[in-house]
Scaffold this motif. Structure first.
Motif, PDB file in Angstrom:
ATOM      1  N   ASP A 145      -7.360 -24.677 -20.017  1.00 15.46           N
ATOM      2  CA  ASP A 145      -8.681 -25.222 -19.774  1.00 15.46           C
ATOM      3  C   ASP A 145      -8.935 -26.353 -20.776  1.00 15.46           C
ATOM      4  O   ASP A 145      -9.156 -26.106 -21.960  1.00 15.46           O
ATOM      5  CB  ASP A 145      -9.716 -24.107 -19.927  1.00 15.46           C
ATOM      6  CG  ASP A 145     -11.116 -24.561 -19.547  1.00 15.46           C
ATOM      7  OD1 ASP A 145     -11.245 -25.665 -18.979  1.00 15.46           O
ATOM      8  OD2 ASP A 145     -12.065 -23.806 -19.810  1.00 15.46           O
ATOM      9  N   ALA A 146      -8.902 -27.587 -20.298  1.00 12.16           N
ATOM     10  CA  ALA A 146      -9.049 -28.743 -21.194  1.00 12.16           C
ATOM     11  C   ALA A 146     -10.455 -28.812 -21.780  1.00 12.16           C
ATOM     12  O   ALA A 146     -10.632 -29.198 -22.940  1.00 12.16           O
ATOM     13  CB  ALA A 146      -8.739 -30.036 -20.441  1.00 12.16           C
ATOM     14  N   GLU A 147     -11.464 -28.429 -21.029  1.00 11.82           N
ATOM     15  CA  GLU A 147     -12.834 -28.482 -21.538  1.00 11.82           C
ATOM     16  C   GLU A 147     -13.025 -27.495 -22.687  1.00 11.82           C
ATOM     17  O   GLU A 147     -13.623 -27.824 -23.708  1.00 11.82           O
ATOM     18  CB  GLU A 147     -13.815 -28.164 -20.402  1.00 11.82           C
ATOM     19  CG  GLU A 147     -15.257 -28.365 -20.780  1.00 11.82           C
ATOM     20  CD  GLU A 147     -15.597 -29.810 -21.056  1.00 11.82           C
ATOM     21  OE1 GLU A 147     -16.517 -30.041 -21.858  1.00 11.82           O
ATOM     22  OE2 GLU A 147     -14.944 -30.713 -20.508  1.00 11.82           O
ATOM     23  N   ALA A 148     -12.487 -26.296 -22.545  1.00 18.01           N
ATOM     24  CA  ALA A 148     -12.590 -25.315 -23.627  1.00 18.01           C
ATOM     25  C   ALA A 148     -11.821 -25.785 -24.851  1.00 18.01           C
ATOM     26  O   ALA A 148     -12.247 -25.588 -25.993  1.00 18.01           O
ATOM     27  CB  ALA A 148     -12.068 -23.955 -23.163  1.00 18.01           C
ATOM     28  N   LYS A 164     -11.379 -35.915 -27.418  1.00 19.27           N
ATOM     29  CA  LYS A 164     -11.570 -36.434 -26.067  1.00 19.27           C
ATOM     30  C   LYS A 164     -10.287 -36.314 -25.272  1.00 19.27           C
ATOM     31  O   LYS A 164      -9.618 -37.283 -24.986  1.00 19.27           O
ATOM     32  CB  LYS A 164     -12.004 -37.901 -26.106  1.00 19.27           C
ATOM     33  CG  LYS A 164     -13.238 -38.150 -26.946  1.00 19.27           C
ATOM     34  CD  LYS A 164     -14.447 -37.604 -26.269  1.00 19.27           C
ATOM     35  CE  LYS A 164     -15.685 -37.932 -27.094  1.00 19.27           C
ATOM     36  NZ  LYS A 164     -16.853 -37.323 -26.582  1.00 19.27           N
ATOM     37  N   ARG A 209     -11.360 -28.911 -25.724  1.00 16.54           N
ATOM     38  CA  ARG A 209     -12.162 -29.983 -26.331  1.00 16.54           C
ATOM     39  C   ARG A 209     -13.263 -29.378 -27.193  1.00 16.54           C
ATOM     40  O   ARG A 209     -13.500 -29.811 -28.325  1.00 16.54           O
ATOM     41  CB  ARG A 209     -12.758 -30.861 -25.243  1.00 16.54           C
ATOM     42  CG  ARG A 209     -13.557 -32.017 -25.806  1.00 16.54           C
ATOM     43  CD  ARG A 209     -14.112 -32.936 -24.735  1.00 16.54           C
ATOM     44  NE  ARG A 209     -13.048 -33.414 -23.861  1.00 16.54           N
ATOM     45  CZ  ARG A 209     -13.105 -33.364 -22.525  1.00 16.54           C
ATOM     46  NH1 ARG A 209     -14.143 -32.864 -21.934  1.00 16.54           N
ATOM     47  NH2 ARG A 209     -12.115 -33.821 -21.803  1.00 16.54           N
ATOM     48  N   HIS A 210     -13.958 -28.354 -26.679  1.00 14.49           N
ATOM     49  CA  HIS A 210     -15.013 -27.710 -27.461  1.00 14.49           C
ATOM     50  C   HIS A 210     -14.436 -27.031 -28.704  1.00 14.49           C
ATOM     51  O   HIS A 210     -15.059 -27.018 -29.749  1.00 14.49           O
ATOM     52  CB  HIS A 210     -15.763 -26.688 -26.606  1.00 14.49           C
ATOM     53  CG  HIS A 210     -16.611 -27.311 -25.542  1.00 14.49           C
ATOM     54  ND1 HIS A 210     -17.610 -28.216 -25.812  1.00 14.49           N
ATOM     55  CD2 HIS A 210     -16.585 -27.175 -24.200  1.00 14.49           C
ATOM     56  CE1 HIS A 210     -18.179 -28.605 -24.700  1.00 14.49           C
ATOM     57  NE2 HIS A 210     -17.564 -27.981 -23.685  1.00 14.49           N
TER      58      HIS A 210
END
Length: 179
Positions: A58-61, A178, A63-64
């Motif tokens: 999961d790229a969004e997780a 990013k 990033r966070h």
């Protein structure tokens, strides 16, 4: 004339053909297994989704998570500086206390050596001086090490804080955060 047919002898004569037949049979078995699964018309799409590496994390997780790490390091840099200062002060205090204890022991030995005959007195005096010098060297070395640790920790904290500050200023540019 009637010939005797032996399948094992024929397989030994033609190993390439035998290997090809085994490979074809294995392929037919795998194809039959895949085609008899109950996945309907989306069988090929399901296989493609399983092999697609973009769905593996999961790229969004991620990033966070990088943002959380950066924020933790940014807030921890000041604490690291204070801890390094405390550690250096503690090392200095311990080195001073060790030197005082060694001096007191040496004086004690020297005082007691004076009450006996001359030869043991000289020996104990020499021994006391040697112990006092060793203890002083030990205390000085540890004081230097404490100061060096304090300097390294302070430099590391300053570099980390500067890096985080420059990263915060250039928030618009692409970086690890990013993905």
């Amino acid at each position: 004339m009637v010939r005797q047919f032996n399948a094992v002898d024929e397989v030994r004569k033609h190993p390439g053909i035998t290997a090809g037949v085994v490979a074809v049979l294995a392929g037919v078995g795998i194809a039959a297994l895949l085609l008899t699964q109950r996945s309907g018309p989306t069988r090929y799409e399901r296989l493609r989704e399983r092999v697609d590496p973009r769905g593996w994390f999961d790229a969004e997780a991620l990033r966070h998570r990088f943002d959380d790490i950066a924020r933790g390091v940014r807030h921890g840099a000041d604490d690291l500086t204070h801890r390094a200062a405390d550690l250096g002060g503690y090392a200095g205090e311990r080195a001073g206390r060790l030197g005082q204890d060694a001096r007191a022991k040496a004086e004690h030995w020297l005082h007691h050596s004076g009450k006996k005959t001359r030869k043991p007195m000289k020996r104990y005096a020499r021994q006391a001086r040697r112990y006092a010098e060793d203890a002083g060297d030990f205390a000085r070395d540890h004081a230097r090490e404490g100061g060096a640790l304090l300097a390294v920790a302070t430099i590391a904290a300053a570099i980390g804080a500067a890096a985080l500050e420059s990263r915060r200023k250039s928030q618009g540019s692409g970086g690890f955060g990013k993905l």
